[in-house]
Design an enzyme around this catalytic site. Sequence first.
Site, short mmCIF file in Angstrom:
data_model
loop_
_atom_site.label_atom_id
_atom_site.label_comp_id
_atom_site.label_asym_id
_atom_site.label_seq_id
_atom_site.Cartn_x
_atom_site.Cartn_y
_atom_site.Cartn_z
N ASN A 10 57.80 -41.60 55.77
CA ASN A 10 59.30 -41.21 55.68
C ASN A 10 60.18 -40.53 56.40
OD1 ASN A 10 61.12 -39.43 53.81
ND2 ASN A 10 59.05 -39.06 51.92
N ASP A 12 63.22 -39.61 55.14
CA ASP A 12 64.35 -39.03 54.60
C ASP A 12 65.29 -38.33 54.90
OD1 ASP A 12 63.83 -41.07 52.21
OD2 ASP A 12 62.57 -38.62 51.25
N HIS A 13 64.30 -36.73 56.10
CA HIS A 13 64.88 -35.74 56.92
C HIS A 13 65.69 -36.03 57.88
CE1 HIS A 13 63.30 -33.92 53.02
NE2 HIS A 13 62.48 -33.42 53.45
N ARG A 21 76.32 -32.87 59.12
CA ARG A 21 77.46 -33.35 59.62
C ARG A 21 78.87 -33.98 58.70
NH1 ARG A 21 78.19 -30.61 64.15
NH2 ARG A 21 77.14 -28.20 64.29
N HIS A 46 63.76 -41.99 49.75
CA HIS A 46 63.33 -41.63 48.84
C HIS A 46 65.51 -41.57 48.25
CE1 HIS A 46 62.91 -37.87 45.41
NE2 HIS A 46 63.33 -39.25 45.02
N ARG A 48 67.38 -40.44 46.29
CA ARG A 48 67.87 -39.03 45.09
C ARG A 48 69.17 -39.68 44.64
NH1 ARG A 48 63.44 -34.56 45.41
NH2 ARG A 48 64.90 -33.63 43.56
N ARG A 52 70.74 -36.57 48.25
CA ARG A 52 71.33 -35.09 49.19
C ARG A 52 70.54 -36.05 50.56
NH1 ARG A 52 66.38 -32.16 46.99
NH2 ARG A 52 67.70 -31.94 45.45
N HIS A 53 69.28 -36.77 50.79
CA HIS A 53 69.83 -37.22 52.48
C HIS A 53 69.74 -38.97 52.08
CE1 HIS A 53 66.00 -38.06 49.64
NE2 HIS A 53 65.68 -36.04 50.02
N GLU A 73 61.13 -44.58 47.04
CA GLU A 73 60.41 -43.49 46.23
C GLU A 73 61.79 -43.64 44.99
OE1 GLU A 73 59.39 -40.03 47.76
OE2 GLU A 73 57.98 -40.65 49.25
N THR A 103 62.28 -29.87 46.82
CA THR A 103 61.40 -31.62 47.28
C THR A 103 60.62 -31.06 46.16
OG1 THR A 103 59.69 -32.06 48.93
CG2 THR A 103 59.65 -29.96 47.63
N THR A 104 59.79 -32.89 45.82
CA THR A 104 59.57 -33.56 44.70
C THR A 104 57.59 -32.37 44.34
OG1 THR A 104 59.77 -35.42 45.46
CG2 THR A 104 58.58 -35.40 43.21
N GLU A 154 49.59 -42.36 43.72
CA GLU A 154 49.93 -41.13 44.54
C GLU A 154 49.09 -40.16 44.01
OE1 GLU A 154 52.49 -42.32 48.06
OE2 GLU A 154 52.38 -39.58 47.68
N HIS A 197 52.68 -35.77 50.20
CA HIS A 197 53.27 -34.04 50.37
C HIS A 197 52.70 -33.43 51.22
CE1 HIS A 197 56.26 -32.03 48.59
NE2 HIS A 197 56.75 -33.09 48.12
N GLY A 198 53.34 -32.63 52.03
CA GLY A 198 52.99 -32.00 52.68
C GLY A 198 51.97 -31.60 54.48
N GLY A 219 56.20 -37.10 55.53
CA GLY A 219 57.54 -37.22 56.35
C GLY A 219 57.91 -35.84 56.82
N HIS A 220 58.27 -34.83 56.32
CA HIS A 220 58.80 -33.98 56.78
C HIS A 220 58.05 -32.41 58.32
CE1 HIS A 220 59.28 -29.62 57.01
NE2 HIS A 220 60.85 -29.51 56.59
N1 PXP Z 1 55.02 -38.92 48.88
C1 PXP Z 1 55.90 -38.45 48.12
C2 PXP Z 1 55.38 -39.33 46.76
C3 PXP Z 1 57.41 -38.09 47.95
O1 PXP Z 1 57.47 -38.11 47.19
C4 PXP Z 1 57.15 -37.44 49.13
C5 PXP Z 1 58.32 -36.17 49.74
O2 PXP Z 1 59.55 -37.14 49.48
C6 PXP Z 1 56.45 -37.54 50.32
C7 PXP Z 1 55.23 -38.45 49.76
C8 PXP Z 1 56.09 -36.92 51.74
O3 PXP Z 1 55.80 -35.14 51.52
P1 PXP Z 1 56.26 -34.44 52.62
O4 PXP Z 1 58.04 -34.70 53.66
O5 PXP Z 1 56.36 -33.41 52.68
O6 PXP Z 1 55.62 -35.36 53.91
#
Ligand code: PXP
Length: 247
Positions: A10, A12-13, A21, A46, A48, A52-53, A73, A103-104, A154, A197-198, A219-220
């Site tokens: 992912n 996004d970040h 910036r 994702h 949104r 935001r990203h 997403e 976050t989600t 998921e 996630h996480g 992702g993060h």
């Molecule tokens: N899966 C889904 C459905 C998510 O919404 C996210 C966060 O956007 C992730 C996975 C990835 O989560 P993380 O960025 O915490 O790894």
Amino acid sequence: MTGKLRLGVNIDHVATVRNARGSAYPDPVRAARLAEEAGADGITAHLREDRRHIGDDDIERLVEELSVPLNFEMAATDEMQAIALQHKPHAVCIVPEKREERTTEGGLEVAKDENRLAHFIAPLADAGCRVSIFIAADRAQIEAANRIGAAVVELHTGAYCDFHAEEKFEERDAELERLRDMAHFAHSLGLEVHAGHGLTYDTVQPVASFPEVMELNIGHFLIGEAIFRGLPESIAEMRRLMDDARA
Ligand code: PXP
């Protein structure tokens, strides 16, 4: 059943840092291409409602430039459905979205919104997208996801990862057991099972070892770790941990 466990990265970040910036740097599409080269099996982004990203242009460029599948997403809104139908990404993952959240935060309440969601995902599936529903590891939600015709669920690993970070090990292990049982249950209904996630280097292996899980979306942590060791190495280490857990 098993096969190789896929890693969806992912990005996004990367866009979060860019947007801090208001410039074009760093480019999330460049990060996506690098992630591909480093062994990502897919890219997740994702879009949104508040942008935001990731932005609309990012999605357009990802669709044009990626050679691995894009997992798009999105919330279950008419605006996002139109964007998905325009680009027809490989996969669409429906997530809950609240403006005020960082976050989600939780999974989608499919059971409470079954009729609407069934009608919402039908055109996406007809357009050839694999529709995934992001849910908590909960039997009622899995049954509802199956009834509305999703191809994939998921499972939300956020609570498991939070308990680990807070050193609440009993709760963490109970959540892991729930994830294990529900991965098995979802697979028994014929659903493809993903998780995410996480997840971090510390938490990925127990989830990666579940034979029913076919894909992890991360992702993060990977983008954060890239600051210290570079994106290819950050991804390669995750890949190695996943493969070891699978073996
Ligand atoms: N899966 C889904 C459905 C998510 O919404 C996210 C966060 O956007 C992730 C996975 C990835 O989560 P993380 O960025 O915490 O790894």
